[in-house]
Design an enzyme around this catalytic site. Structure first.
Site, PDB file in Angstrom:
ATOM      1  N   GLY A 154       1.151   3.986   6.695  1.00 50.46           N
ATOM      2  CA  GLY A 154      -0.206   4.142   6.213  1.00 50.46           C
ATOM      3  C   GLY A 154      -0.561   3.080   5.194  1.00 50.46           C
ATOM      4  O   GLY A 154       0.305   2.386   4.650  1.00 50.46           O
ATOM      5  N   CYS A 155      -1.852   2.954   4.917  1.00 52.22           N
ATOM      6  CA  CYS A 155      -2.320   1.915   3.991  1.00 52.22           C
ATOM      7  C   CYS A 155      -1.931   2.220   2.548  1.00 52.22           C
ATOM      8  O   CYS A 155      -1.374   1.362   1.854  1.00 52.22           O
ATOM      9  CB  CYS A 155      -3.822   1.731   4.130  1.00 52.22           C
ATOM     10  SG  CYS A 155      -4.799   3.251   4.065  1.00 52.22           S
ATOM     11  N   TYR A 156      -2.214   3.429   2.077  1.00 50.82           N
ATOM     12  CA  TYR A 156      -1.785   3.788   0.725  1.00 50.82           C
ATOM     13  C   TYR A 156      -0.260   3.684   0.583  1.00 50.82           C
ATOM     14  O   TYR A 156       0.238   3.102  -0.395  1.00 50.82           O
ATOM     15  CB  TYR A 156      -2.227   5.205   0.382  1.00 50.82           C
ATOM     16  CG  TYR A 156      -3.670   5.369  -0.024  1.00 50.82           C
ATOM     17  CD1 TYR A 156      -4.266   4.551  -0.984  1.00 50.82           C
ATOM     18  CD2 TYR A 156      -4.446   6.385   0.528  1.00 50.82           C
ATOM     19  CE1 TYR A 156      -5.581   4.723  -1.362  1.00 50.82           C
ATOM     20  CE2 TYR A 156      -5.772   6.569   0.160  1.00 50.82           C
ATOM     21  CZ  TYR A 156      -6.332   5.732  -0.790  1.00 50.82           C
ATOM     22  OH  TYR A 156      -7.641   5.911  -1.175  1.00 50.82           O
TER      23      TYR A 156
END
EC number: 1.2.1.38
Length: 347
Positions: A154-156
């Site tokens: 994921g990005c986070y």
């Protein structure tokens, strides 16, 4: 060179559009299939005029049918689909001999029970969890090279894990003291109609959301735990900010007793000095989203606060780039033995 026949499943969303931007001009890619239920029958340049005159821009969207995708000769498929939807088509494509790079959350967790806890439904393909490789290239290169199923992070999580993993591996910080604050552009919520994401709702405003248990916590804590060799629980507070794309994260944690601050910089240098897409800003360097948007770079800086004994880690990335499509292309390059930077050398 022989180009790899490639499909993008779910190519009409923001992540799908980023994959198109990267893959249409990738020297090792022949794009043979793009799918979208809403846009089936339309050409790429009809849906996305920005790609007009790009190589392959006349390719038409098709429905996400596994047989139709396999019939194109595709050797690999990128899945830019929502969680809960990707797993079924991933299984079908694997059965048809394709490699799969999944950008949803469906294969990021090793424990189906944790998936159910955070995503609210039973995992649709628990038998594949043991095979999937968490696709963080700087941490899992050999595993990615040998895999047929990649779970793109994921990005986070990417923005939080990259600075922390080297420090936990070397036991420099107390994992029980980790607090991560992140701010993300609106594209991180996906390309969908949602009142809370309208321009007038987001512009000139910033807010926290998803507290205290954002879904990405599950994979963040999993990967931190692997690095630390023990269960890790952290506080994570995401925020929405009025920009199109980009993530900036500030993470703090207490140094172990006796650890000099200089050990932080040394650990980051050791881990990433040869990494193509990690730019270390050094002590006092504050990462800025304007320097990473539309690229596959993650910038990392750090500082030490002697008053609290805490290290401050600062990172920035493009949530659609290093946080999604760009990182998935990094994995693609590793799987097929291409140059790590193919299709990603943009500044």
């Amino acid at each position: 060179m022989n180009r790899i026949k490639t499909a993008i499943v779910g190519a009409s969303g923001y992540t799908g559009m980023e994959l198109l931007r990267l893959l249409l001009t990738h020297p090792g890619v022949e794009l043979v299939a793009v799918t979208s239920r809403a846009e089936a029958g339309k050409s790429l340049d009809e849906v996305f005029p920005r790609f007009t005159k790009a190589p392959g821009a006349r390719l038409e969207f098709i429905l996400p049918d596994p047989d139709a995708i396999a019939a194109t000769g595709a050797q690999v498929a990128f899945l830019a689909l929502p969680h809960g939807v990707a797993a079924d088509i991933a299984r079908a494509l694997l059965e048809r001999g394709l490699k799969v790079i999944d950008l949803s959350a469906d294969f990021r967790l090793r424990d189906a029970a944790v998936y159910e806890e955070f995503y609210g439904h039973a995992h649709p393909a628990p038998d594949l969890l043991g095979e999937a490789v968490y696709g963080l290239p700087e941490a899992r290169t050999p595993e990615i090279q040998a895999a047929r199923l990649i779970a793109a992070p994921g990005c986070y999580p990417t923005s939080i894990l990259m600075p922390l993993l080297p420090l936990l591996r070397e036991n420099l910080i107390d994992p029980a003291t980790i607090v991560a604050n992140s701010m993300s552009g609106v594209s991180g919520a996906g390309r969908k109609a949602d009142l809370t994401l309208l321009y007038v709702e987001c512009n000139e405003s910033a807010r926290a959301y998803g507290v205290p248990k954002h879904r990405h916590l599950s994979e963040i804590e999993q990967e931190l735990g692997f690095a630390a060799g023990e269960n890790v629980t952290i506080s994570f507070i995401p925020h929405l900010i009025p920009v199109n794309s980009g993530i900036v994260t500030t993470t703090t944690a207490k140094l172990r007793d006796g650890v000099p601050p200089e050990a932080i910089g040394a650990a980051l240098e050791k881990a990433y000095q040869d990494a193509d897409f990690v730019r270390l800003l050094g002590r006092g360097g504050c990462a800025d989203t304007k320097n990473v948007t539309r690229t596959n770079f993650i910038d990392i800086g750090w500082q030490h606060d002697p008053r609290t004994g805490r290290v401050i880690l600062m990172s920035a990335e493009d949530n659609l780039g290093k946080g999604a499509g760009g990182q998935a292309v990094q994995c693609f390059n590793l799987i097929f033995g291409l140059s790590p930077t193919d299709g990603l050398q943009n500044f």
